[in-house]
Design a protein around this motif. Structure first.
Motif, short mmCIF file in Angstrom:
data_model
loop_
_atom_site.label_atom_id
_atom_site.label_comp_id
_atom_site.label_asym_id
_atom_site.label_seq_id
_atom_site.Cartn_x
_atom_site.Cartn_y
_atom_site.Cartn_z
N ARG A 1 35.53 58.54 -119.83
CA ARG A 1 34.41 58.23 -118.94
C ARG A 1 33.62 57.06 -119.51
O ARG A 1 33.26 57.06 -120.69
CB ARG A 1 33.53 59.46 -118.77
CG ARG A 1 32.33 59.28 -117.86
CD ARG A 1 31.72 60.62 -117.54
NE ARG A 1 30.47 60.50 -116.79
CZ ARG A 1 29.97 61.48 -116.04
NH1 ARG A 1 30.60 62.63 -115.96
NH2 ARG A 1 28.83 61.30 -115.39
N VAL A 2 33.34 56.07 -118.66
CA VAL A 2 32.62 54.88 -119.08
C VAL A 2 31.50 54.60 -118.09
O VAL A 2 31.73 54.57 -116.87
CB VAL A 2 33.57 53.65 -119.13
CG1 VAL A 2 32.78 52.39 -119.44
CG2 VAL A 2 34.65 53.88 -120.18
N ARG A 3 30.32 54.42 -118.61
CA ARG A 3 29.19 54.05 -117.76
C ARG A 3 29.04 52.53 -117.77
O ARG A 3 29.27 51.88 -118.79
CB ARG A 3 27.91 54.71 -118.28
CG ARG A 3 26.71 54.53 -117.35
CD ARG A 3 25.54 55.37 -117.80
NE ARG A 3 24.41 55.21 -116.88
CZ ARG A 3 23.28 55.88 -116.98
NH1 ARG A 3 23.13 56.77 -117.96
NH2 ARG A 3 22.30 55.68 -116.12
N ASP B 1 27.45 55.36 -111.14
CA ASP B 1 27.35 54.29 -112.13
C ASP B 1 28.29 54.51 -113.30
O ASP B 1 28.03 54.09 -114.42
CB ASP B 1 25.91 54.16 -112.63
CG ASP B 1 25.41 55.43 -113.32
OD1 ASP B 1 26.15 56.45 -113.32
OD2 ASP B 1 24.29 55.41 -113.86
N TYR B 2 29.41 55.17 -113.06
CA TYR B 2 30.40 55.40 -114.11
C TYR B 2 31.77 55.53 -113.47
O TYR B 2 31.90 55.70 -112.25
CB TYR B 2 30.07 56.69 -114.89
CG TYR B 2 30.28 57.94 -114.07
CD1 TYR B 2 31.50 58.63 -114.10
CD2 TYR B 2 29.28 58.45 -113.24
CE1 TYR B 2 31.71 59.77 -113.33
CE2 TYR B 2 29.48 59.59 -112.48
CZ TYR B 2 30.69 60.24 -112.53
OH TYR B 2 30.90 61.36 -111.77
N THR B 3 32.80 55.45 -114.30
CA THR B 3 34.16 55.71 -113.84
C THR B 3 34.99 56.12 -115.04
O THR B 3 34.47 56.36 -116.13
CB THR B 3 34.75 54.47 -113.14
OG1 THR B 3 35.98 54.83 -112.50
CG2 THR B 3 35.00 53.34 -114.12
#
Length: 413
Positions: free
Chosen positions: A176-178, A151-153
């Motif tokens: 990093r972004v959720r 659920d992140y990238t």
């Protein structure tokens, strides 16, 4: 009798063409039985696996003191080496080769004149996203399933806004972004993989379905028969049909159906992603009409030549049918359903594929039938520890094939 310069040139030439300089050479033993590699060789095997480079002083010291054979020491070294930036080669080299995103920006690119948004910096960010994502799975010791349903990238402003339509991310730095959109989770929602599995400026359910079967699951379909053709030209020109309908017509051919029935339903589930991974809800194409009608969204008039009759085009939108199915008949809807089905129905295939690919990379060769006991041992250890990535690394490093070798077979005299 030569002068210094000529003599040293010959010495350097001999060094540079020596196999011991060009290749990693390991010493053999005068036996036809398997034997353990030396501590120095084990240090190199460990280092070239995790760093793609030579050992550092600490590894050399452990090799000198013959400590590398101890499992607890190897576990400590894996932790230390993963924390080092040199371990990024597992993402930049191993994952890039296995998953194929190394080709984004070289083999996979768009003409910058017609597509000014497709910049070199965007394609670099696409590669970095997949590499950094894979490294996070290793360093955070996450379960293998997160390769599919995370659920992140990792994105920067250009990647977030151009491909994913996300606001509030500024600057060139990857971070990093959720997110809450389950369609984007894992490698199958990343722009690099979606661009890799497309044709130029159009998606390819065939490529995407084949990618899932071959690269993700390790169960490639059989090669197409010699008489299997491309999409029929008459079918291809039917503008009023969606590509899915055209492909389904094509796959009715008996010589094509056996493979396409396994490949296409997987690829159709990703059709909401366009050829560079941007989300869409419908297909858009233009069809020529004799004259515009009331209710036409857009009518384009081609009046470049005043002596020719005006030509009118209507914009047509067709809602995407993203239903798909696994080869066993399990049906699902869209990227979310695909990923859930892969985890629920094909997780064992995903695990074996990850183990096989990383094990082969560590050994520097293709796996053979005699490696199967080691593969099963590693999978058994993964089952006991929630399929964590660092359990995989440890299993490879302590495995028999990585710590032992055998001389090439020689017939007895």
């Amino acid at each position: 009798g030569q002068g210094f310069e000529a003599a040293i040139k010959q010495v350097l030439q001999a060094v540079l063409i020596s196999p011991k300089f060009l290749l990693r050479i390991e010493a053999g033993h005068d036996t036809d039985q398997p034997f353990r590699v030396s501590p120095w060789e084990l240090a190199s095997r460990l280092s070239y696996f995790l760093w793609a480079s030579m050992p550092d002083d600490e590894l050399f010291d452990l090799a000198y003191r013959e400590k590398l054979y101890e499992t607890n020491i190897l576990t400590q070294q894996i932790q230390r080496m993963l924390a080092d930036p040199k371990a990024n080669t597992l993402g930049d080299v191993f994952a890039a080769q296995w998953l194929g995103f190394q080709h984004v920006g070289t083999r996979i690119w768009l003409d910058p004149i017609d597509n000014p948004w497709c910049t070199d910096t965007l394609m670099t960010a696409m590669r970095n996203e997949s590499s950094m994502f894979f490294m996070s799975l290793l360093r955070d010791n996450q379960p293998i399933r997160r390769l599919i349903d995370a659920d992140y990238t990792f994105v920067n402003q250009e990647l977030a806004t151009t491909l994913y339509g996300w606001d509030g991310i500024e600057g060139e730095q990857m971070r990093r972004v959720r997110f809450d959109d389950p369609n984007r989770g894992g490698i199958l929602g990343q722009g690099s993989i979606l661009a890799l599995t497309s044709n130029y400026k159009e998606t390819s359910p065939v490529k995407r379905g084949n990618y899932i079967l071959e690269t993700v699951l390790g169960t490639p379909p059989p090669p197409p028969p010699p008489n299997a053709g491309v999409l029929d030209e008459e079918v291809g020109n039917l503008k009023e049909l969606s590509f899915r309908s055209k492909l389904e017509m094509h796959s009715r051919n008996e010589s094509c159906h056996a493979c396409h029935s396994r490949i296409d339903p997987l690829g159709f589930s990703l059709e909401n992603f366009d050829y560079f991974g941007r989300w869409r809800d419908s297909y858009h194409f233009r069809t020529r009409v004799d004259s515009p009608e009331d209710g036409d969204e857009v009518a384009i008039v081609d009046d470049t030549n005043a002596f020719e009759e005006k030509r009118y085009y209507r914009n047509v939108y067709k809602i995407i049918d993203a239903t798909g199915a696994l080869p066993d008949g399990t049906s699902f809807m869209g990227p979310i359903g695909l990923k859930q089905s892969l985890i629920e129905k094909r997780y064992s295939d995903i695990v074996r594929q990850v183990v096989s690919k990383m094990f082969s990379y560590a050994l520097g060769r293709q796996l053979e039938y005699y490696d199967e006991p080691a593969v099963r041992t590693i999978i058994g250890a993964l089952e006991e520890n929630d399929y964590r990535f660092q359990t995989l690394l440890q299993g490879i490093v302590i495995s028999y094939p990585l710590q032992y070798k055998k001389n090439p077979f020689k017939e007895s005299e």
